[in-house]
Design a protein around this motif. Sequence first.
Motif, PDB file in Angstrom:
ATOM      1  N   ARG A 213       0.915  -1.217  -0.097  1.00 17.08           N
ATOM      2  CA  ARG A 213      -0.155   0.174  -0.043  1.00 17.08           C
ATOM      3  C   ARG A 213       0.717   1.353  -0.055  1.00 17.08           C
ATOM      4  O   ARG A 213       0.596   2.240  -0.689  1.00 17.08           O
ATOM      5  CB  ARG A 213      -0.805  -0.144   1.411  1.00 17.08           C
ATOM      6  N   ARG A 216       2.402   1.965  -3.411  1.00 13.08           N
ATOM      7  CA  ARG A 216       1.308   2.323  -4.269  1.00 13.08           C
ATOM      8  C   ARG A 216       1.233   3.814  -4.083  1.00 13.08           C
ATOM      9  O   ARG A 216       1.350   4.650  -5.105  1.00 13.08           O
ATOM     10  CB  ARG A 216       0.145   1.957  -4.409  1.00 13.08           C
ATOM     11  N   CYS A 228       8.568   1.628  -9.166  1.00 13.39           N
ATOM     12  CA  CYS A 228       8.023   0.479  -9.799  1.00 13.39           C
ATOM     13  C   CYS A 228       8.745  -0.936  -9.810  1.00 13.39           C
ATOM     14  O   CYS A 228       8.049  -1.866  -9.565  1.00 13.39           O
ATOM     15  CB  CYS A 228       8.050   0.793 -11.553  1.00 13.39           C
ATOM     16  N   LEU A 231       7.697  -1.957  -6.265  1.00 11.54           N
ATOM     17  CA  LEU A 231       6.296  -2.637  -6.134  1.00 11.54           C
ATOM     18  C   LEU A 231       6.308  -4.012  -6.874  1.00 11.54           C
ATOM     19  O   LEU A 231       5.503  -4.608  -6.305  1.00 11.54           O
ATOM     20  CB  LEU A 231       5.605  -1.629  -6.695  1.00 11.54           C
ATOM     21  N   LYS A 266      -1.971 -10.558  -9.149  1.00 13.97           N
ATOM     22  CA  LYS A 266      -0.593 -10.030  -8.699  1.00 13.97           C
ATOM     23  C   LYS A 266       0.432 -10.048  -9.476  1.00 13.97           C
ATOM     24  O   LYS A 266       1.314  -9.027  -9.696  1.00 13.97           O
ATOM     25  CB  LYS A 266      -0.363 -10.345  -7.229  1.00 13.97           C
ATOM     26  N   GLU A 269       0.104  -8.019 -12.620  1.00 13.22           N
ATOM     27  CA  GLU A 269       0.406  -6.541 -12.276  1.00 13.22           C
ATOM     28  C   GLU A 269       1.861  -6.260 -12.221  1.00 13.22           C
ATOM     29  O   GLU A 269       2.416  -5.230 -12.689  1.00 13.22           O
ATOM     30  CB  GLU A 269      -0.297  -6.087 -10.918  1.00 13.22           C
ATOM     31  N   LEU A 273       4.490  -4.039 -14.235  1.00 17.03           N
ATOM     32  CA  LEU A 273       5.412  -2.930 -13.464  1.00 17.03           C
ATOM     33  C   LEU A 273       6.603  -3.335 -13.638  1.00 17.03           C
ATOM     34  O   LEU A 273       7.512  -2.194 -13.805  1.00 17.03           O
ATOM     35  CB  LEU A 273       5.009  -2.826 -11.903  1.00 17.03           C
TER      36      LEU A 273
END
Length: 413
Positions: A213, A216, A228, A231, A266, A269, A273
């Motif tokens: 979190r 982000r 990036c 994450l 996930k 994503e 990234l």
Amino acid sequence: MERLIEEIYRTQSRRVLATLIRLLGDFDRAEEALHDAFAAAARTWPADGIPGNPFAWLVSTGRFKAIDTIRRRARFDASQHHIEDSLYSVDETEIGEMEPIEDDMLRLIFTCCHPVIPADAQMAMALREICGLTTEEIAHAFLIPAPTVAQRIVRAKGRIRAAKVPYEVPAREVLPQRLDQVLHVIYLVFNEGYSASWGEDVVRADLTAEAIRLARLLLALLPHPDVCGLLALMLLQDSRRSARSSEQGSLVLLADQDRSLWDHAKIAEGLALLSQAMRPGEIGAYTLQAAIAAEHARAPVAEETDWRRIAFYYDLLLSAQPSPIVELNRAVAVAMAEGPAKGLDLVDAILGRGELPAYHLAHSARADFLRRLGRREEAIAAYARALSLCRQEPEQAFLRKRISELAATPERQ
């Protein structure tokens, strides 16, 4: 009820603390208020029930407990009056309606990472204030005496007070100068959640979720390849969470995990990234680690993992960020690609230099190489050494199981 309160403490206490620091303007005062609030919860919630918004209740109660304490002290110390007045500046309605403030934890990280605080103290502060680890647990993680950790934290708080460090996320133009330290702290928070250094659980999902979190939030503030990359790394690692332990809580090794349990949203994503992070010419350390995690994510079964490519990425990471931990991870990848004898040579070289002597994973890796080579007695001794250094219960159970299995197996001729 006691277990519910313990769970709320485990999952929300650090965010309550972060908001109390903002409202009270002092770390020690906020920590005292946090403990007073949970003590009040333990007394009143069993009779009255858990409030609809435990976070707001705890923040409000902690703040008023702090006001009461300061009011009592102000009777004997006039210098406390201005502190008491400042604590009434928050609208009572605002407290009653409060939801978790999304960037209070980010404010806390930037405060812990302020340049007036030495780097070693920044890490200790982060683990104490953000992860909630005790000084003994931090000392074990850093392999230093607990009093040293306590002194670092006390001095860091003193520097924050003396320098009047603002409790805030700095202006956008200052962010790049502070980025490395903040990313490192978020990485520490995630690692403590992903592989808890102590306790009954393999994973502390509250910490991994909080680290993701925060990353982000940071990415929204500062779109940067390193953010990036971090994450992406955390998402790819966290995608395996459900498969990393059995229903009984036992540790499940990567090679034995049920990959259908991995979180493929996930993974998708994280891979997207990672692609963004690798576009610029210079690739950061977090991006290289994400690339390693991506190789595991892309392999449909463990046997199809491209270990040579993973070893190549570790070569690059070792050049960019030399450390015995990276060397150890590279040794595991080399052992998977070229055989356990090669991995054993590399780990023995690390330990032979006097590095990682108290790091249980170094001895565990060495034990695994010896086991695969059929050197049973040496493997048992190495597993026993790892067990003596390990503090996480599922890992301890796994090491004991390995020792038991080897003890029941005849020595290979």
